[in-house]
Design a protein around this motif. Structure first.
Motif, PDB file in Angstrom:
ATOM      1  N   LEU A 260      37.710 152.219  34.602  1.00 10.21           N
ATOM      2  CA  LEU A 260      37.513 152.863  33.386  1.00 10.21           C
ATOM      3  C   LEU A 260      36.377 152.264  32.933  1.00 10.21           C
ATOM      4  O   LEU A 260      35.904 150.868  33.121  1.00 10.21           O
ATOM      5  CB  LEU A 260      38.855 152.315  32.529  1.00 10.21           C
ATOM      6  N   VAL A 261      35.639 152.984  31.898  1.00 12.71           N
ATOM      7  CA  VAL A 261      34.411 152.585  31.227  1.00 12.71           C
ATOM      8  C   VAL A 261      34.619 152.341  30.040  1.00 12.71           C
ATOM      9  O   VAL A 261      35.029 153.519  29.213  1.00 12.71           O
ATOM     10  CB  VAL A 261      33.321 153.534  32.015  1.00 12.71           C
ATOM     11  N   TYR A 262      34.302 151.080  29.291  1.00 14.55           N
ATOM     12  CA  TYR A 262      34.336 151.126  27.904  1.00 14.55           C
ATOM     13  C   TYR A 262      33.164 150.625  27.325  1.00 14.55           C
ATOM     14  O   TYR A 262      32.034 150.174  27.891  1.00 14.55           O
ATOM     15  CB  TYR A 262      35.311 149.975  27.636  1.00 14.55           C
ATOM     16  N   GLN A 263      32.684 151.331  26.235  1.00 20.04           N
ATOM     17  CA  GLN A 263      31.291 150.820  25.392  1.00 20.04           C
ATOM     18  C   GLN A 263      31.640 150.096  24.158  1.00 20.04           C
ATOM     19  O   GLN A 263      32.478 150.383  23.434  1.00 20.04           O
ATOM     20  CB  GLN A 263      30.445 152.273  24.969  1.00 20.04           C
ATOM     21  N   HIS A 264      31.075 148.891  24.146  1.00 20.43           N
ATOM     22  CA  HIS A 264      31.351 148.074  23.016  1.00 20.43           C
ATOM     23  C   HIS A 264      30.219 148.004  21.919  1.00 20.43           C
ATOM     24  O   HIS A 264      29.133 148.143  22.483  1.00 20.43           O
ATOM     25  CB  HIS A 264      31.575 146.596  23.713  1.00 20.43           C
ATOM     26  N   TYR A 265      30.690 147.559  20.851  1.00 21.13           N
ATOM     27  CA  TYR A 265      29.633 147.636  19.690  1.00 21.13           C
ATOM     28  C   TYR A 265      29.701 146.456  19.012  1.00 21.13           C
ATOM     29  O   TYR A 265      28.964 146.382  17.937  1.00 21.13           O
ATOM     30  CB  TYR A 265      29.826 148.813  18.672  1.00 21.13           C
ATOM     31  N   ASP A 266      30.089 145.372  19.521  1.00 21.59           N
ATOM     32  CA  ASP A 266      30.298 144.027  18.742  1.00 21.59           C
ATOM     33  C   ASP A 266      29.252 143.005  19.157  1.00 21.59           C
ATOM     34  O   ASP A 266      29.396 141.914  18.815  1.00 21.59           O
ATOM     35  CB  ASP A 266      31.798 143.507  19.057  1.00 21.59           C
ATOM     36  N   ALA A 267      28.154 143.565  19.645  1.00 19.96           N
ATOM     37  CA  ALA A 267      27.162 142.470  19.944  1.00 19.96           C
ATOM     38  C   ALA A 267      25.720 143.096  19.539  1.00 19.96           C
ATOM     39  O   ALA A 267      25.660 144.315  19.287  1.00 19.96           O
ATOM     40  CB  ALA A 267      27.025 142.254  21.467  1.00 19.96           C
ATOM     41  N   GLY A 268      24.591 142.214  19.479  1.00 23.39           N
ATOM     42  CA  GLY A 268      23.405 142.826  19.134  1.00 23.39           C
ATOM     43  C   GLY A 268      22.622 143.440  20.394  1.00 23.39           C
ATOM     44  O   GLY A 268      21.347 143.904  20.004  1.00 23.39           O
ATOM     45  N   HIS A 269      23.067 143.770  21.432  1.00 25.67           N
ATOM     46  CA  HIS A 269      22.733 144.609  22.493  1.00 25.67           C
ATOM     47  C   HIS A 269      23.519 146.042  22.937  1.00 25.67           C
ATOM     48  O   HIS A 269      24.899 145.413  22.934  1.00 25.67           O
ATOM     49  CB  HIS A 269      21.888 143.763  23.575  1.00 25.67           C
ATOM     50  N   PRO A 270      22.996 146.938  23.297  1.00 25.45           N
ATOM     51  CA  PRO A 270      24.117 147.951  24.075  1.00 25.45           C
ATOM     52  C   PRO A 270      24.757 147.265  25.411  1.00 25.45           C
ATOM     53  O   PRO A 270      23.834 146.699  26.175  1.00 25.45           O
ATOM     54  CB  PRO A 270      23.473 149.099  24.412  1.00 25.45           C
ATOM     55  N   HIS A 271      25.858 147.421  25.526  1.00 23.46           N
ATOM     56  CA  HIS A 271      26.746 147.193  26.783  1.00 23.46           C
ATOM     57  C   HIS A 271      27.800 147.871  27.224  1.00 23.46           C
ATOM     58  O   HIS A 271      28.508 148.369  26.337  1.00 23.46           O
ATOM     59  CB  HIS A 271      26.812 145.556  26.715  1.00 23.46           C
ATOM     60  N   ILE A 272      28.346 147.947  28.391  1.00 20.43           N
ATOM     61  CA  ILE A 272      29.274 148.593  28.707  1.00 20.43           C
ATOM     62  C   ILE A 272      30.305 147.679  29.388  1.00 20.43           C
ATOM     63  O   ILE A 272      29.771 146.651  30.181  1.00 20.43           O
ATOM     64  CB  ILE A 272      29.240 149.869  29.482  1.00 20.43           C
TER      65      ILE A 272
END
Length: 435
Positions: free
Chosen positions: A103-115
């Motif tokens: 499964l792939v999740y995109q997170h928005y809780d940091a100062g840079h894009p990451h999955i």
């Protein structure tokens, strides 16, 4: 792009971590791999059960969960969900997990894009994918190929361009009420548990307390202590616990007492080579200059070593803990040797102070004002320095003779040596009588 791979013992743990992020509104599930149903039709039980069933194919493998994060530069904010999903699929294919469910999740809780990608290393034929040096063998070549194919910021070159530098979240002291308690404590735990080597709960707290966090087992009669439980709390500026305690099992990495005991054993070997750094720094400071205990602590901090005092309620020092922020190792004073325990350090600091005091006391009689009633008062005019009296010459001469007088060292000759001399004389007499 920076790839981080973590392995574990629990599929539930990494799954709940990402799904809780989704509930909090700071993450979204954007992709899946090798699931029988499209992502839009997947329910939570279906997502989890697919991974659990796959892991159950080999029950002998205990470390069966894999958690991967792909981190992009802060400047790459134009990456779409579709492109991130394509990168995730290609990355999994290149590291040998292309046929695994994930499964792939995109997170928005940091100062840079990451999955984040969660999967298992148990294959359909019940064999497991080798995780040993997976990062070096498979991940690094995959990362470089994906950076070139998708035109991403190159990880090795990010130091050359400060605008594209991927900065970690700074680790600072936790202030209650300024940030969500669980998130703040989790940030500290992730840094400390991963980077520092400690072998006891006291040593762990020696580091955590510097960031206003406490690992607390409660009193011996408490329910938490009897159940071998653990809670984490935030400390106020006075060092007192504040706020609601959070159970260790509520955190993603589950830093329970059982988990910590395993770390204690591993760290005992890792930290051994770094003892000499603290010992050398301590000896250098205490040998070259007479310092007090507080001055010693300040000088050690300049070397990157925090010296934490443990005192009783009446202010008596009974323990010292060294936290080396350079080697990331924590030691109790007694672990380094007797000369580095709290008692020894206090004596070494006090001994220098005592020597200085003794020197001052010895000099005082030499400069003491005469007590003779007939002596000249202090207000008497100073005599002419050009007129040198015989009395002053005699006094100076006596002082010089006293300073350069040879001490009688006969008292320091061991008795055994004196006996040997007597025996030799007796033997010589016996020999003369024989002749």
């Amino acid at each position: 792009m920076v790839a981080i791979i973590k392995t574990g013992h629990s599929i539930h743990r990494i799954f709940n971590y990402n799904e809780n992020k989704v509930k909090d509104g700071v993450a979204q599930c954007i992709g899946e791999g090798n699931y029988p149903v499209d992502l839009e039709n997947l329910t939570l039980p279906m997502k989890l059960n697919r991974l659990l069933k796959q892991a159950e194919l080999n029950e002998n493998c205990k470390r069966n969960s894999v958690h991967i994060s792909l981190n992009f530069a802060p400047s790459e904010t134009n990456l779409s969900k579709e492109k991130m999903t394509d990168i995730a699929h290609e990355y999994m294919e290149r590291i040998g997990f292309g046929s695994q469910p994930y499964l792939v999740y995109q997170h928005y809780d940091a100062g840079h894009p990451h999955i984040h990608i969660i999967t298992t290393n148990i294959q359909n034929n019940t064999s497991r994918i080798d995780l040993h040096h997976l990062g070096i063998r498979k991940s690094e070549p995959a990362r470089k190929a994906i950076e070139e194919k998708y035109g991403l910021v190159i990880a090795e070159g990010r130091n050359n361009n400060q605008n594209n530098k991927l900065e970690p979240i700074p680790l600072g002291k936790v202030n209650y009420g300024k940030i969500q308690s669980k998130k703040a404590i989790a940030n500290v735990l992730n840094q400390i548990l991963t980077n520092y080597n400690f072998t006891s709960l006291k040593e762990l707290n020696a580091v955590l307390n510097q960031y206003n966090v406490l690992a607390d087992r409660g009193s011996e009669n408490s329910r938490v202590f009897k159940a071998n439980g653990m809670v984490y709390r935030i400390l106020d500026q006075a060092g007192n616990p504040t706020g609601v305690p959070i159970k260790a099992s509520d955190f993603y990495n589950r830093p329970t007492m059982k988990f910590l005991e395993e770390i204690f054993q591993e760290n005992a070997k890792k930290r051994t080579p770094f003892k000499s750094r603290i010992k050398n720094a301590t000896d250098k400071i205490l040998t070259n200059s007479g310092v007090s205990i507080d001055e010693f602590i300040k000088l050690m901090s300049k070397q990157g070593i925090a010296v934490l005092k443990r005192t009783s309620e009446d202010g008596r020092l009974y323990g010292i803990t060294y936290v080396d922020h350079t080697s990331k190792c924590v030691f109790n004073g007694s672990d380094l040797g007797k000369n580095y325990s709290a008692k020894a350090i206090l004596e070494r600091c006090t001994a220098k102070d005592n020597r200085a005091t003794e020197q001052i006391c010895k000099k005082e009689p030499e400069t003491e004002i005469p007590t003779d009633r007939n002596a000249a008062p202090l207000t008497q005019p100073v005599p002419d320095t050009n007129a040198v009296s015989d009395t002053s010459i005699t006094e100076d001469k006596g002082l010089i003779d006293t300073l350069f007088e040879i001490e009688n060292a006969s008292d320091f000759i061991p008795n055994q040596l004196r006996r040997k001399k007597k025996r030799r004389k007796r033997r010589r007499r016996d020999n003369n009588n024989n002749f």
